[in-house]
Scaffold this motif. Sequence first.
Motif, PDB file in Angstrom:
ATOM      1  N   SER A   1     138.425  42.440 -11.815  1.00  0.00           N
ATOM      2  CA  SER A   1     137.286  41.549 -12.078  1.00  0.00           C
ATOM      3  C   SER A   1     137.422  40.184 -11.413  1.00  0.00           C
ATOM      4  O   SER A   1     136.418  39.488 -11.221  1.00  0.00           O
ATOM      5  CB  SER A   1     137.123  41.353 -13.588  1.00  0.00           C
ATOM      6  N   ILE A   2     138.643  39.774 -11.090  1.00  0.00           N
ATOM      7  CA  ILE A   2     138.875  38.405 -10.624  1.00  0.00           C
ATOM      8  C   ILE A   2     138.076  38.047  -9.369  1.00  0.00           C
ATOM      9  O   ILE A   2     137.404  37.008  -9.334  1.00  0.00           O
ATOM     10  CB  ILE A   2     140.383  38.148 -10.429  1.00  0.00           C
ATOM     11  N   PRO A   3     138.104  38.859  -8.299  1.00  0.00           N
ATOM     12  CA  PRO A   3     137.328  38.470  -7.110  1.00  0.00           C
ATOM     13  C   PRO A   3     135.833  38.343  -7.388  1.00  0.00           C
ATOM     14  O   PRO A   3     135.182  37.426  -6.870  1.00  0.00           O
ATOM     15  CB  PRO A   3     137.617  39.613  -6.118  1.00  0.00           C
ATOM     16  N   TYR A   4     135.288  39.237  -8.202  1.00  0.00           N
ATOM     17  CA  TYR A   4     133.864  39.155  -8.539  1.00  0.00           C
ATOM     18  C   TYR A   4     133.562  37.855  -9.285  1.00  0.00           C
ATOM     19  O   TYR A   4     132.581  37.159  -8.977  1.00  0.00           O
ATOM     20  CB  TYR A   4     133.449  40.340  -9.406  1.00  0.00           C
ATOM     21  N   ALA A   5     134.408  37.517 -10.270  1.00  0.00           N
ATOM     22  CA  ALA A   5     134.154  36.338 -11.097  1.00  0.00           C
ATOM     23  C   ALA A   5     134.252  35.051 -10.280  1.00  0.00           C
ATOM     24  O   ALA A   5     133.398  34.157 -10.386  1.00  0.00           O
ATOM     25  CB  ALA A   5     135.141  36.303 -12.263  1.00  0.00           C
ATOM     26  N   ILE A   6     135.283  34.938  -9.450  1.00  0.00           N
ATOM     27  CA  ILE A   6     135.476  33.714  -8.674  1.00  0.00           C
ATOM     28  C   ILE A   6     134.407  33.583  -7.587  1.00  0.00           C
ATOM     29  O   ILE A   6     133.821  32.508  -7.395  1.00  0.00           O
ATOM     30  CB  ILE A   6     136.894  33.687  -8.069  1.00  0.00           C
ATOM     31  N   ASP A   7     134.133  34.666  -6.884  1.00  0.00           N
ATOM     32  CA  ASP A   7     133.121  34.601  -5.818  1.00  0.00           C
ATOM     33  C   ASP A   7     131.738  34.291  -6.382  1.00  0.00           C
ATOM     34  O   ASP A   7     130.937  33.604  -5.750  1.00  0.00           O
ATOM     35  CB  ASP A   7     133.089  35.914  -5.034  1.00  0.00           C
ATOM     36  N   ARG A   8     131.475  34.801  -7.579  1.00  0.00           N
ATOM     37  CA  ARG A   8     130.174  34.527  -8.207  1.00  0.00           C
ATOM     38  C   ARG A   8     130.023  33.030  -8.483  1.00  0.00           C
ATOM     39  O   ARG A   8     128.920  32.481  -8.349  1.00  0.00           O
ATOM     40  CB  ARG A   8     130.050  35.341  -9.499  1.00  0.00           C
ATOM     41  N   ARG A   9     131.100  32.365  -8.848  1.00  0.00           N
ATOM     42  CA  ARG A   9     131.035  30.927  -9.082  1.00  0.00           C
ATOM     43  C   ARG A   9     130.704  30.175  -7.797  1.00  0.00           C
ATOM     44  O   ARG A   9     129.905  29.239  -7.801  1.00  0.00           O
ATOM     45  CB  ARG A   9     132.370  30.426  -9.669  1.00  0.00           C
ATOM     46  N   TYR A  10     131.317  30.580  -6.705  1.00  0.00           N
ATOM     47  CA  TYR A  10     131.024  29.923  -5.427  1.00  0.00           C
ATOM     48  C   TYR A  10     129.585  30.181  -4.981  1.00  0.00           C
ATOM     49  O   TYR A  10     128.938  29.300  -4.401  1.00  0.00           O
ATOM     50  CB  TYR A  10     132.005  30.395  -4.353  1.00  0.00           C
ATOM     51  N   GLU A  11     129.085  31.391  -5.250  1.00  0.00           N
ATOM     52  CA  GLU A  11     127.704  31.704  -4.887  1.00  0.00           C
ATOM     53  C   GLU A  11     126.716  30.856  -5.678  1.00  0.00           C
ATOM     54  O   GLU A  11     125.603  30.585  -5.212  1.00  0.00           O
ATOM     55  CB  GLU A  11     127.427  33.191  -5.121  1.00  0.00           C
ATOM     56  N   LYS A  12     127.130  30.416  -6.870  1.00  0.00           N
ATOM     57  CA  LYS A  12     126.275  29.539  -7.679  1.00  0.00           C
ATOM     58  C   LYS A  12     126.389  28.080  -7.254  1.00  0.00           C
ATOM     59  O   LYS A  12     125.735  27.208  -7.823  1.00  0.00           O
ATOM     60  CB  LYS A  12     126.656  29.671  -9.159  1.00  0.00           C
ATOM     61  N   GLY A  13     127.259  27.827  -6.282  1.00  0.00           N
ATOM     62  CA  GLY A  13     127.422  26.463  -5.795  1.00  0.00           C
ATOM     63  C   GLY A  13     128.445  25.646  -6.539  1.00  0.00           C
ATOM     64  O   GLY A  13     128.524  24.416  -6.358  1.00  0.00           O
ATOM     65  N   LEU A  14     129.247  26.276  -7.387  1.00  0.00           N
ATOM     66  CA  LEU A  14     130.260  25.548  -8.155  1.00  0.00           C
ATOM     67  C   LEU A  14     131.461  25.237  -7.266  1.00  0.00           C
ATOM     68  O   LEU A  14     131.799  25.995  -6.359  1.00  0.00           O
ATOM     69  CB  LEU A  14     130.688  26.371  -9.368  1.00  0.00           C
ATOM     70  N   SER A  15     132.116  24.136  -7.540  1.00  0.00           N
ATOM     71  CA  SER A  15     133.202  23.659  -6.692  1.00  0.00           C
ATOM     72  C   SER A  15     134.525  24.351  -7.010  1.00  0.00           C
ATOM     73  O   SER A  15     134.677  25.005  -8.053  1.00  0.00           O
ATOM     74  CB  SER A  15     133.373  22.153  -6.879  1.00  0.00           C
ATOM     75  N   THR A  16     135.500  24.141  -6.109  1.00  0.00           N
ATOM     76  CA  THR A  16     136.843  24.664  -6.347  1.00  0.00           C
ATOM     77  C   THR A  16     137.469  24.000  -7.559  1.00  0.00           C
ATOM     78  O   THR A  16     138.156  24.652  -8.355  1.00  0.00           O
ATOM     79  CB  THR A  16     137.723  24.426  -5.108  1.00  0.00           C
ATOM     80  N   GLU A  17     137.222  22.687  -7.724  1.00  0.00           N
ATOM     81  CA  GLU A  17     137.758  21.976  -8.887  1.00  0.00           C
ATOM     82  C   GLU A  17     137.216  22.569 -10.186  1.00  0.00           C
ATOM     83  O   GLU A  17     137.955  22.756 -11.160  1.00  0.00           O
ATOM     84  CB  GLU A  17     137.400  20.487  -8.817  1.00  0.00           C
TER      85      GLU A  17
END
Length: 384
Positions: free
Chosen positions: A62-78
Amino acid sequence: MNKRNLTIDMFRGLTMVLMVFVNDFWTVLDVPHFLEHYATMEDGMGLSDIIFPMFLFAVGMSIPYAIDRRYEKGLSTESTLGHIFSRTLALLVMGTFICNQESREMAGCRWLWILLFVAGFFLVWNQYKATFKPAKWLKWVGVLLLIGLAVYYRTPDGGYFEALWWGILGQIGWAYLFCALAYLLCRGREWPLYLVWVALCLVNLSVVRMRGGDFLIGDNVVGDLTRALHLGNGSIGIMALGGMLLTLTERKLKTAKVGIGLAAAAVLAVLGMAAHQGWIISKNIGTLPWCLFVSSLSVALYTLLRVLEGKGWTGWFKPLRTAGTATLTVYMIPYLFVAGWVLVSPSIPSWLCGWVGVAKCAVYTAVVIGLAWILTKLGIKLKI
């Protein structure tokens, strides 16, 4: 857009259903041995020995899906790092509370203490609606409740609330943290993650006793490093990272390849047999043959579920969907029954044994899933 992977939901749901099922075996007698945990030095594994590592495998997937989804929403690395650390903290806190009530006796009203820490979990980590204004205050009530319970906790000999071995959820938390940070560091160039998986396998071999002798056993710098990372002998990292690599490999192939999935399962099984020549299969120790055989089973099961999803044969999963989408809620409900058992302290009737006992555990599992479904409909669902 990064779509939700239904097959991972099915995999995670089946794993959680089995976890609830096998975790109820202590309430019945004479369960068939192949369903139980094998003894530490027994060189083998039963159904109960494959559930926790398969859940770790699902966490990794699940980890790649969850993290990539955050970036697709425009959320930052921080923001993503903060999310990773907050999820890890939640799992460590929950695991530590559960571990303290499971691993040793406590002085005082144990059944009430269990009920209150479960209530605290739901107050702090419930998935409140955005429009529900009291949510902030309820979370603070939950935080204060958990702090109070930790301070109140005493063992009969005066011992205090401790991390101990962090519990199952804590182990999942450490594995999640390691894999999520590794994915963030390697995102866009994932090939180093395959090397990390191999390195963890070598770490495991270097710190676990062989059948007929020793090979860099125990107290060496390699073992000290993995223990400092809270990965033990590397086994939990092997399982979680293996799941993440399955997701990344499938992405590179653009679509699920049944032949490749089955071939990967076969290769892992062969590697497990090779490792088994020198090391026993032991869940309690976390040996490499155990890791590899469970990884093989996980890849094979995921591949089968992918086939079923591709053909649209997923109706059977509908009654179990709550276990795949409200997994933490399902995991927590049995502790309400544990509190009731501690309060009443019933004796187990002699007829509740063998396959009759197994059937009782299956009915209990269905009840737990049903209760979780009702809670989600009422807006009560753990979400970290």
